[in-house]
Design a protein around this motif. Structure first.
Motif, PDB file in Angstrom:
ATOM      1  N   GLN A 127       0.824  -1.209   0.000  1.00  0.00           N
ATOM      2  CA  GLN A 127       0.000   0.000   0.000  1.00  0.00           C
ATOM      3  C   GLN A 127       0.857   1.258   0.000  1.00  0.00           C
ATOM      4  N   ALA A 128       1.999   1.198   0.693  1.00  0.00           N
ATOM      5  CA  ALA A 128       2.913   2.349   0.709  1.00  0.00           C
ATOM      6  C   ALA A 128       3.452   2.622  -0.696  1.00  0.00           C
ATOM      7  N   PHE A 129       3.924   1.566  -1.353  1.00  0.00           N
ATOM      8  CA  PHE A 129       4.428   1.750  -2.718  1.00  0.00           C
ATOM      9  C   PHE A 129       3.321   2.261  -3.643  1.00  0.00           C
ATOM     10  N   GLU A 130       2.110   1.718  -3.482  1.00  0.00           N
ATOM     11  CA  GLU A 130       0.985   2.166  -4.306  1.00  0.00           C
ATOM     12  C   GLU A 130       0.676   3.643  -4.059  1.00  0.00           C
ATOM     13  N   SER A 131       0.838   4.090  -2.813  1.00  0.00           N
ATOM     14  CA  SER A 131       0.549   5.493  -2.488  1.00  0.00           C
ATOM     15  C   SER A 131       1.542   6.445  -3.143  1.00  0.00           C
ATOM     16  N   TRP A 132       2.669   5.919  -3.611  1.00  0.00           N
ATOM     17  CA  TRP A 132       3.644   6.737  -4.347  1.00  0.00           C
ATOM     18  C   TRP A 132       3.469   6.571  -5.853  1.00  0.00           C
ATOM     19  N   ILE A 133       3.109   5.370  -6.271  1.00  0.00           N
ATOM     20  CA  ILE A 133       2.926   5.114  -7.704  1.00  0.00           C
ATOM     21  C   ILE A 133       1.691   5.847  -8.244  1.00  0.00           C
ATOM     22  N   ALA A 134       0.601   5.839  -7.467  1.00  0.00           N
ATOM     23  CA  ALA A 134      -0.660   6.433  -7.951  1.00  0.00           C
ATOM     24  C   ALA A 134      -0.540   7.925  -8.272  1.00  0.00           C
ATOM     25  N   PRO A 135      -0.007   8.775  -7.368  1.00  0.00           N
ATOM     26  CA  PRO A 135       0.087  10.196  -7.721  1.00  0.00           C
ATOM     27  C   PRO A 135       1.101  10.469  -8.824  1.00  0.00           C
ATOM     28  N   THR A 136       2.135   9.631  -8.899  1.00  0.00           N
ATOM     29  CA  THR A 136       3.109   9.785  -9.988  1.00  0.00           C
ATOM     30  C   THR A 136       2.445   9.449 -11.316  1.00  0.00           C
ATOM     31  N   THR A 137       1.607   8.427 -11.315  1.00  0.00           N
ATOM     32  CA  THR A 137       0.838   8.068 -12.509  1.00  0.00           C
ATOM     33  C   THR A 137      -0.062   9.229 -12.941  1.00  0.00           C
ATOM     34  N   ALA A 138      -0.742   9.821 -11.968  1.00  0.00           N
ATOM     35  CA  ALA A 138      -1.653  10.936 -12.280  1.00  0.00           C
ATOM     36  C   ALA A 138      -0.892  12.120 -12.866  1.00  0.00           C
ATOM     37  N   SER A 143       0.366  14.985 -18.104  1.00  0.00           N
ATOM     38  CA  SER A 143       1.334  15.474 -19.094  1.00  0.00           C
ATOM     39  C   SER A 143       1.143  14.832 -20.458  1.00  0.00           C
ATOM     40  N   GLY A 144       0.077  14.017 -20.589  1.00  0.00           N
ATOM     41  CA  GLY A 144      -0.270  13.496 -21.900  1.00  0.00           C
ATOM     42  C   GLY A 144      -0.052  12.009 -22.109  1.00  0.00           C
ATOM     43  N   LEU A 145       0.510  11.311 -21.113  1.00  0.00           N
ATOM     44  CA  LEU A 145       0.715   9.877 -21.282  1.00  0.00           C
ATOM     45  C   LEU A 145      -0.605   9.136 -21.118  1.00  0.00           C
ATOM     46  N   LEU A 146      -0.740   8.042 -21.845  1.00  0.00           N
ATOM     47  CA  LEU A 146      -1.905   7.196 -21.689  1.00  0.00           C
ATOM     48  C   LEU A 146      -1.862   6.522 -20.319  1.00  0.00           C
ATOM     49  N   SER A 147      -3.023   6.121 -19.822  1.00  0.00           N
ATOM     50  CA  SER A 147      -3.133   5.604 -18.462  1.00  0.00           C
ATOM     51  C   SER A 147      -2.189   4.438 -18.183  1.00  0.00           C
ATOM     52  N   ALA A 148      -2.206   3.430 -19.042  1.00  0.00           N
ATOM     53  CA  ALA A 148      -1.363   2.244 -18.830  1.00  0.00           C
ATOM     54  C   ALA A 148       0.114   2.593 -18.928  1.00  0.00           C
ATOM     55  N   GLU A 149       0.448   3.454 -19.885  1.00  0.00           N
ATOM     56  CA  GLU A 149       1.832   3.878 -20.075  1.00  0.00           C
ATOM     57  C   GLU A 149       2.309   4.674 -18.864  1.00  0.00           C
ATOM     58  N   ALA A 150       1.448   5.545 -18.352  1.00  0.00           N
ATOM     59  CA  ALA A 150       1.798   6.352 -17.185  1.00  0.00           C
ATOM     60  C   ALA A 150       2.012   5.470 -15.956  1.00  0.00           C
ATOM     61  N   ARG A 151       1.146   4.470 -15.804  1.00  0.00           N
ATOM     62  CA  ARG A 151       1.267   3.542 -14.674  1.00  0.00           C
ATOM     63  C   ARG A 151       2.571   2.755 -14.741  1.00  0.00           C
ATOM     64  N   ASP A 152       2.902   2.251 -15.930  1.00  0.00           N
ATOM     65  CA  ASP A 152       4.147   1.502 -16.098  1.00  0.00           C
ATOM     66  C   ASP A 152       5.352   2.372 -15.758  1.00  0.00           C
ATOM     67  N   LEU A 153       5.363   3.595 -16.268  1.00  0.00           N
ATOM     68  CA  LEU A 153       6.497   4.486 -16.042  1.00  0.00           C
ATOM     69  C   LEU A 153       6.584   4.881 -14.564  1.00  0.00           C
ATOM     70  N   ALA A 154       5.455   5.151 -13.938  1.00  0.00           N
ATOM     71  CA  ALA A 154       5.457   5.503 -12.514  1.00  0.00           C
ATOM     72  C   ALA A 154       6.014   4.356 -11.675  1.00  0.00           C
ATOM     73  N   THR A 155       5.667   3.127 -12.033  1.00  0.00           N
ATOM     74  CA  THR A 155       6.180   1.957 -11.310  1.00  0.00           C
ATOM     75  C   THR A 155       7.690   1.844 -11.469  1.00  0.00           C
ATOM     76  N   VAL A 156       8.181   2.092 -12.671  1.00  0.00           N
ATOM     77  CA  VAL A 156       9.627   2.063 -12.930  1.00  0.00           C
ATOM     78  C   VAL A 156      10.332   3.159 -12.129  1.00  0.00           C
ATOM     79  N   ILE A 157       9.736   4.338 -12.073  1.00  0.00           N
ATOM     80  CA  ILE A 157      10.342   5.456 -11.343  1.00  0.00           C
ATOM     81  C   ILE A 157      10.478   5.121  -9.861  1.00  0.00           C
ATOM     82  N   VAL A 184      16.074   9.065 -14.763  1.00  0.00           N
ATOM     83  CA  VAL A 184      14.616   9.154 -14.627  1.00  0.00           C
ATOM     84  C   VAL A 184      14.095  10.416 -15.315  1.00  0.00           C
ATOM     85  N   ALA A 185      14.758  11.540 -15.096  1.00  0.00           N
ATOM     86  CA  ALA A 185      14.328  12.791 -15.725  1.00  0.00           C
ATOM     87  C   ALA A 185      14.383  12.678 -17.247  1.00  0.00           C
ATOM     88  N   ALA A 186      15.464  12.083 -17.770  1.00  0.00           N
ATOM     89  CA  ALA A 186      15.593  11.930 -19.227  1.00  0.00           C
ATOM     90  C   ALA A 186      14.505  11.004 -19.777  1.00  0.00           C
TER      91      ALA A 186
END
Length: 199
Positions: A127-138, A143-157, A184-186
């Motif tokens: 739940q802690a990790f999810e609480s960081w992944i979710a706002p990063t996904t949002a 910024s224009g990423l599709l939902s699934a793509e944003a979720r994948d990238l947020a998880t990687v970050i 990560v920024a790049a």
């Protein structure tokens, strides 16, 4: 206004968090937490009837909130997701460095030590990790990423940040975190540019 009992409970959770960061979950005993928090004996079982496991969950939840607040601050003050990520990672590098590499992420510590032993602690960490992944996904979606793509990238970050904290502590250097901030920024800039070209 918080009561004296609420203050004691908060102090116990904060002490547990600090001691897990420094000594690990297994290396943190309840007596050490009581001493560190300057709390009355018996207060642990009064506020946390299930003992160390319940206190561990509270510490993980506190860590989730603290890093969540850092993500929110970075998102609100930065002009782009890449800048926000760099801000958050550099703030973590400062914390790790100033602690002489004694402090790391308690969530990863508890996951590694107790994830297979306690389902309750594993769920708290998830739940802690999810609480960081979710706002990063949002933030990435905004910024224009599709939902699934944003979720994948947020998880990687989040995963990259967690790993770089561990490597920084092992090497006694903030360079792994600084390298993570650059990469990560790049990556974020690249994905956001691709999303812009798609639209």
């Amino acid at each position: 206004m918080t009561t004296k009992g609420e203050q004691t409970k908060a102090r116990l959770a904060e002490s547990m968090l600090e001691l897990i960061q420094a000594n690990g979950y297994s290396g943190t005993g309840l007596n050490a937490v009581i001493d560190h928090a300057s709390a009355p004996k018996g207060s642990v079982y009064f506020h946390f009837p299930d003992g160390k496991e319940g206190l561990g969950v509270a510490a993980v939840e506190l860590a989730a909130k603290q890093f969540g607040d850092l993500i929110a601050e970075a998102s609100n003050s930065a002009g782009s997701p890449a800048v926000a990520a760099r801000y958050a990672i550099e703030a973590l590098a400062d914390i790790v460095g100033r602690s002489n590499f004694r402090l790391g992420c308690p969530v990863s510590v508890v996951t590694l030590e107790m994830g297979a032993e306690s389902e309750r602690l594993r769920q708290a960490c998830a739940q802690a990790f999810e609480s960081w992944i979710a706002p990063t996904t949002a933030l990435l979606e905004a910024s224009g990423l599709l939902s699934a793509e944003a979720r994948d990238l947020a998880t990687v970050i989040v995963s990259t940040i967690e790993g770089s904290v561990i490597v920084s502590r092992a090497m006694q250097s903030t360079q792994p975190l600084k390298s993570a901030a650059d990469v990560v920024a790049a990556l974020i800039n690249q994905r956001c540019q691709m999303a812009g070209e798609r639209s």
